[in-house]
Enzyme design. Structure first.
Site, short mmCIF file in Angstrom:
data_model
loop_
_atom_site.label_atom_id
_atom_site.label_comp_id
_atom_site.label_asym_id
_atom_site.label_seq_id
_atom_site.Cartn_x
_atom_site.Cartn_y
_atom_site.Cartn_z
N LYS A 51 -39.89 3.89 -17.15
CA LYS A 51 -39.72 2.66 -17.93
C LYS A 51 -40.90 2.44 -18.86
CE LYS A 51 -36.79 0.75 -14.35
NZ LYS A 51 -36.73 0.05 -13.05
N GLN A 95 -39.37 -4.19 -9.37
CA GLN A 95 -38.95 -2.84 -8.99
C GLN A 95 -38.52 -2.83 -7.53
OE1 GLN A 95 -38.63 -0.08 -11.06
NE2 GLN A 95 -37.55 0.69 -9.26
N ASP A 118 -32.94 -7.68 -15.92
CA ASP A 118 -32.14 -6.87 -15.01
C ASP A 118 -30.78 -7.50 -14.75
OD1 ASP A 118 -32.92 -4.37 -14.14
OD2 ASP A 118 -34.31 -5.11 -12.64
#
Length: 281
Positions: A51, A95, A118
């Site tokens: 990322k 994460q 997300d």
């Protein structure tokens, strides 16, 4: 007669999307993504590194917060609150997985819905169901993007999703319904999976079970989207689908790796840019 199966190249489409975003940022847009990871999870470290690389390439500033294993739920939520109020941060990503002692849902729900790139918070999932999406989970929207970029029809198609998670199966079902598909969701309690998928036009598998879908289970010309990430007996990365047996039966198929995976990162980047654009408009 065998079908000429076309491979859906997620790496290629992901690169195209990143180039599009890079050009948009080059026009003077400032974008920031904050990533929070807790503990020493080797797989998570790889994902975060990927990322960060994507951010660097596109021109997004990344803020990586690596917290010790013993960090508490409350401490993470305090950091999230600081980032919620930081004008240089357009997206916040937790994460996963987090260590077992942390309440993952509480942490995720503490993210401002307008920075939840997300698409995991209840408000964003609810908005998708109501037909007024804000941010959509990256893997499901990445799958829709793949289908559209390859000009694969969705309207009026029979779509079967194998897997009912809130990360993939459920939001993907809403996206497909919004595209006028007829959708069936299968899961671990579904009886006779073959009967459910034998007439499907598009099959999406996201279960983590090796060789769950084989070429003799699908109709000629079906589209196969493999979201599974597994390792075979030799330690080689593979998906849920027996790829070799579907070649010649499917019209389109995604490989593992190089299919859906790269699209998840690309759509995360796209959500971050979208958040930044909304902030200045």
């Amino acid at each position: 007669m065998d079908i000429d199966t076309k491979v859906i190249d997620g790496s290629k489409i992901s690169s195209i999307i990143k180039e599009e975003l890079k050009k948009e940022i080059a026009l003077g847009l400032n974008v920031g993504l904050a990533v929070i990871m807790v503990g020493d999870n080797k797989a998570s470290e790889i994902y975060v590194r990927n990322k960060r690389k994507a951010c660097e390439y596109i021109g997004i500033k990344s803020f990586i917060y690596k917290l010790p294993e013993e960090t508490t739920t409350g401490q993470i939520m305090e950091l999230v609150e600081v980032l919620n109020n930081d004008n240089t941060v357009d997206g916040i990503l937790i994460q996963l997985p987090l260590p077992n002692h942390i309440n993952t849902d509480e942490v995720v729900q503490s993210i401002d819905k307008n920075k939840d790139v997300d698409g995991f918070c209840h408000e964003n999932l609810g908005a998708l169901i109501s037909g007024t999406p804000n941010f959509i989970s990256c893997t499901p929207i990445g799958i829709i993007e793949l289908l559209k970029r390859y000009e694969i029809p969705i309207d009026s198609q029979k779509c079967v999703i194998i897997g009912r998670s809130s990360l993939v199966g459920k939001p993907l079902s809403m996206l497909l319904l919004n595209e006028n598909a007829t959708v069936t969701i299968c899961h671990s309690k579904t009886n006779n999976l073959y009967e459910q998928i034998k007439d499907a036009d598009i099959i999406i598998s996201a279960t983590g079970q090796i060789n769950l879908v084989t070429g003799d289970m699908i109709k000629k010309g079906a589209v196969i989207i493999d979201v599974g990430i597994n390792k075979d007996k030799d330690g080689k990365l593979c998906g849920d689908v027996d790829y070799a047996s579907c070649i010649g039966a499917a019209s389109f198929i995604t490989p593992v790796p190089g299919g859906v995976g790269p699209m998840t990162v690309a759509m995360l980047m796209k959500n971050c840019v979208t958040s930044a654009v909304r902030k200045v408009n």
